[in-house]
Design an enzyme around this catalytic site. Sequence first.
Site, PDB file in Angstrom:
ATOM      1  N   ASN A 137      -3.226   1.478   3.222  1.00 13.69           N
ATOM      2  CA  ASN A 137      -2.539   0.344   2.599  1.00 13.69           C
ATOM      3  C   ASN A 137      -1.467  -0.184   3.576  1.00 13.69           C
ATOM      4  OD1 ASN A 137      -0.479  -1.087   1.178  1.00 13.69           O
ATOM      5  ND2 ASN A 137      -1.311  -0.337  -0.747  1.00 13.69           N
ATOM      6  N   ARG A 173      12.265 -10.859   7.524  1.00 11.47           N
ATOM      7  CA  ARG A 173      12.707 -11.959   8.392  1.00 11.47           C
ATOM      8  C   ARG A 173      11.921 -13.244   8.138  1.00 11.47           C
ATOM      9  NH1 ARG A 173      15.594 -10.540  13.154  1.00 11.47           N
ATOM     10  NH2 ARG A 173      17.167  -9.107  12.379  1.00 11.47           N
ATOM     11  N   ASP A 194       0.594  -2.832   3.058  1.00 11.87           N
ATOM     12  CA  ASP A 194       1.597  -3.693   2.393  1.00 11.87           C
ATOM     13  C   ASP A 194       2.949  -3.658   3.090  1.00 11.87           C
ATOM     14  OD1 ASP A 194      -0.248  -4.167   0.419  1.00 11.87           O
ATOM     15  OD2 ASP A 194       0.748  -2.948  -1.113  1.00 11.87           O
ATOM     16  N   HIS A 195       3.370  -2.444   3.495  1.00 10.09           N
ATOM     17  CA  HIS A 195       4.751  -2.338   3.971  1.00 10.09           C
ATOM     18  C   HIS A 195       4.939  -2.789   5.418  1.00 10.09           C
ATOM     19  CE1 HIS A 195       5.983  -1.247   0.139  1.00 10.09           C
ATOM     20  NE2 HIS A 195       5.257  -0.149   0.102  1.00 10.09           N
ATOM     21  N   GLU A 223      -5.779  -4.793  -4.330  1.00 10.11           N
ATOM     22  CA  GLU A 223      -5.107  -4.398  -5.574  1.00 10.11           C
ATOM     23  C   GLU A 223      -4.452  -5.628  -6.166  1.00 10.11           C
ATOM     24  OE1 GLU A 223      -2.186  -1.523  -4.553  1.00 10.11           O
ATOM     25  OE2 GLU A 223      -3.641  -0.005  -4.019  1.00 10.11           O
ATOM     26  N   HIS A 278      -2.051  -5.044  -1.603  1.00  8.55           N
ATOM     27  CA  HIS A 278      -1.693  -5.397  -2.987  1.00  8.55           C
ATOM     28  C   HIS A 278      -1.031  -6.769  -2.943  1.00  8.55           C
ATOM     29  CE1 HIS A 278       0.620  -4.038  -6.886  1.00  8.55           C
ATOM     30  NE2 HIS A 278      -0.001  -5.192  -7.029  1.00  8.55           N
ATOM     31  N   ARG A 291       1.019  -8.995  -4.794  1.00 10.30           N
ATOM     32  CA  ARG A 291       1.851  -8.958  -5.999  1.00 10.30           C
ATOM     33  C   ARG A 291       2.160 -10.374  -6.455  1.00 10.30           C
ATOM     34  NH1 ARG A 291       4.264  -3.674  -6.969  1.00 10.30           N
ATOM     35  NH2 ARG A 291       5.284  -4.728  -8.676  1.00 10.30           N
ATOM     36  N   GLU A 299      -9.241   4.791  -9.978  1.00 13.49           N
ATOM     37  CA  GLU A 299      -8.335   5.385  -8.990  1.00 13.49           C
ATOM     38  C   GLU A 299      -7.289   6.138  -9.794  1.00 13.49           C
ATOM     39  OE1 GLU A 299      -6.253   2.676  -6.405  1.00 13.49           O
ATOM     40  OE2 GLU A 299      -5.002   4.267  -5.592  1.00 13.49           O
ATOM     41  N   HIS A 342      -1.266   7.128  -4.473  1.00 13.77           N
ATOM     42  CA  HIS A 342       0.139   6.839  -4.766  1.00 13.77           C
ATOM     43  C   HIS A 342       1.030   8.022  -4.401  1.00 13.77           C
ATOM     44  CE1 HIS A 342       3.535   4.655  -6.324  1.00 13.77           C
ATOM     45  NE2 HIS A 342       2.740   3.609  -6.350  1.00 13.77           N
ATOM     46  N   GLY A 343       1.940   7.761  -3.461  1.00 11.25           N
ATOM     47  CA  GLY A 343       2.942   8.766  -3.085  1.00 11.25           C
ATOM     48  C   GLY A 343       2.410   9.910  -2.236  1.00 11.25           C
ATOM     49  N   ARG A 401       6.099 -10.337  -2.697  1.00 14.20           N
ATOM     50  CA  ARG A 401       7.216  -9.740  -1.953  1.00 14.20           C
ATOM     51  C   ARG A 401       6.793  -9.173  -0.603  1.00 14.20           C
ATOM     52  NH1 ARG A 401       8.331  -4.499  -5.747  1.00 14.20           N
ATOM     53  NH2 ARG A 401       8.476  -6.119  -7.317  1.00 14.20           N
ATOM     54  N   HIS A 402       5.513  -8.846  -0.441  1.00 10.40           N
ATOM     55  CA  HIS A 402       5.056  -8.401   0.891  1.00 10.40           C
ATOM     56  C   HIS A 402       3.805  -9.173   1.330  1.00 10.40           C
ATOM     57  CE1 HIS A 402       2.925  -5.673  -1.779  1.00 10.40           C
ATOM     58  NE2 HIS A 402       3.918  -4.828  -1.911  1.00 10.40           N
ATOM     59  N   THR A 450       7.724  -0.200  -7.036  1.00 11.07           N
ATOM     60  CA  THR A 450       6.304  -0.027  -6.714  1.00 11.07           C
ATOM     61  C   THR A 450       5.569   0.160  -8.043  1.00 11.07           C
ATOM     62  OG1 THR A 450       4.687   1.273  -5.453  1.00 11.07           O
ATOM     63  CG2 THR A 450       6.559   2.470  -6.365  1.00 11.07           C
ATOM     64  N   THR A 451       4.233   0.233  -7.999  1.00  7.46           N
ATOM     65  CA  THR A 451       3.464   0.409  -9.220  1.00  7.46           C
ATOM     66  C   THR A 451       3.944   1.677  -9.925  1.00  7.46           C
ATOM     67  OG1 THR A 451       1.630  -0.491  -7.946  1.00  7.46           O
ATOM     68  CG2 THR A 451       1.109   0.403 -10.113  1.00  7.46           C
ATOM     69  N   GLY A 504      -0.369   4.415   1.709  1.00  6.59           N
ATOM     70  CA  GLY A 504       0.326   3.351   2.416  1.00  6.59           C
ATOM     71  C   GLY A 504       1.702   3.708   2.907  1.00  6.59           C
ATOM     72  N   HIS A 505       2.644   3.851   1.984  1.00 12.24           N
ATOM     73  CA  HIS A 505       4.057   3.941   2.335  1.00 12.24           C
ATOM     74  C   HIS A 505       4.341   5.041   3.347  1.00 12.24           C
ATOM     75  CE1 HIS A 505       8.283   5.173   1.645  1.00 12.24           C
ATOM     76  NE2 HIS A 505       8.458   3.868   1.706  1.00 12.24           N
TER      77      HIS A 505
HETATM   78  N1  PXP Z   1      -2.817   2.951  -5.178  1.00  8.90           N
HETATM   79  C1  PXP Z   1      -2.200   1.964  -5.868  1.00  8.90           C
HETATM   80  C2  PXP Z   1      -2.866   1.407  -7.072  1.00  8.90           C
HETATM   81  C3  PXP Z   1      -0.964   1.452  -5.445  1.00  8.90           C
HETATM   82  O1  PXP Z   1      -0.383   0.458  -6.145  1.00  8.90           O
HETATM   83  C4  PXP Z   1      -0.384   1.961  -4.276  1.00  8.90           C
HETATM   84  C5  PXP Z   1       0.892   1.384  -3.768  1.00  8.90           C
HETATM   85  O2  PXP Z   1       0.703   0.056  -3.420  1.00  8.90           O
HETATM   86  C6  PXP Z   1      -1.064   2.979  -3.578  1.00  8.90           C
HETATM   87  C7  PXP Z   1      -2.259   3.478  -4.073  1.00  8.90           C
HETATM   88  C8  PXP Z   1      -0.521   3.577  -2.322  1.00  8.90           C
HETATM   89  O3  PXP Z   1       0.646   4.268  -2.604  1.00  8.90           O
HETATM   90  P1  PXP Z   1       1.626   4.695  -1.422  1.00  8.90           P
HETATM   91  O4  PXP Z   1       2.104   3.424  -0.778  1.00  8.90           O
HETATM   92  O5  PXP Z   1       2.711   5.438  -2.146  1.00  8.90           O
HETATM   93  O6  PXP Z   1       0.840   5.541  -0.486  1.00  8.90           O
END
Ligand code: PXP
Length: 244
Positions: free
Chosen positions: A7, A18, A9-10, A70, A43, A45, A151, A191-192, A49-50, A100-101, A213-214
């Site tokens: 992912n 910026r 996104d970040h 997403e 994702h 949103r 998921e 997630h996480g 925001r990203h 975040t979600t 992702g993060h």
């Molecule tokens: N799955 C979903 C549905 C999410 O919304 C996210 C965060 O955008 C992730 C997975 C990835 O999570 P993380 O960025 O914490 O790895």
Amino acid sequence: MIRLFVNVDHVATIREARKTVEPSPLKAALLAEKAGAQGITIHLREDRRHIQDDDVRIIREGINTPLNLEMAPTEEMVKLALEIKPYQVSLVPEKRQEITTEGGLDVCSQEEALTEIGKRMHDGGILFSLFIDPDAKQVAASKRIKADSIEINTGKYTELELAEEIKLELERIQASAGRAAEIGLKVFAGHGLNYENVKFIAAIPEIEELNIGHFIVGQAVYGGMENAVTEMIRSIKEGRGNQL
Ligand code: PXP
């Protein structure tokens, strides 16, 4: 083999700080692919925001692996997905104020609306996935509405601190993964996740795909810092030697 969807996104979060063009989520996605990622997740949103609408188009065209988009189950997002046609759409709940979600989608309370979205995705040739908490009722509802996959939200598992609670949550994830596979749903998770907590999730045999992702983007900052500073010092030295 379990597939990793990265992912990005970040990467866009840093760019949007910026409102400029660097760093590029597409460039990061291509590097992730080079390192072995089997897919890219973004994702879009509601508050942009990203990731921006153009990112979805540019990444869809530019990457060499499948794109998992997403999005919230809204008409605006459904229309956009049907126009851009990612490989897969993952529906997530979305609250404007959340960082975040925060939890899985409540499939049970909106079966009719989600069935309709799923049908439109399938008619458009797009795979249809649902981000849900590890809960038997949500798994059964996901099957009823004809999702291709679920998921499983690993967010709670990654936030718990007590060993006993972590074990219980892992058992919930295992049970949901097992049940989903039994009734013909493909099983993903995310997630996480980080280098350590991913190991127990990757050990669950039914799980075929992970979205991370993060943590990866955070580690990439550390891994890339030395190179970036070395390059900058080189440029500064080169500049000092030049005449204006
Ligand atoms: N799955 C979903 C549905 C999410 O919304 C996210 C965060 O955008 C992730 C997975 C990835 O999570 P993380 O960025 O914490 O790895």
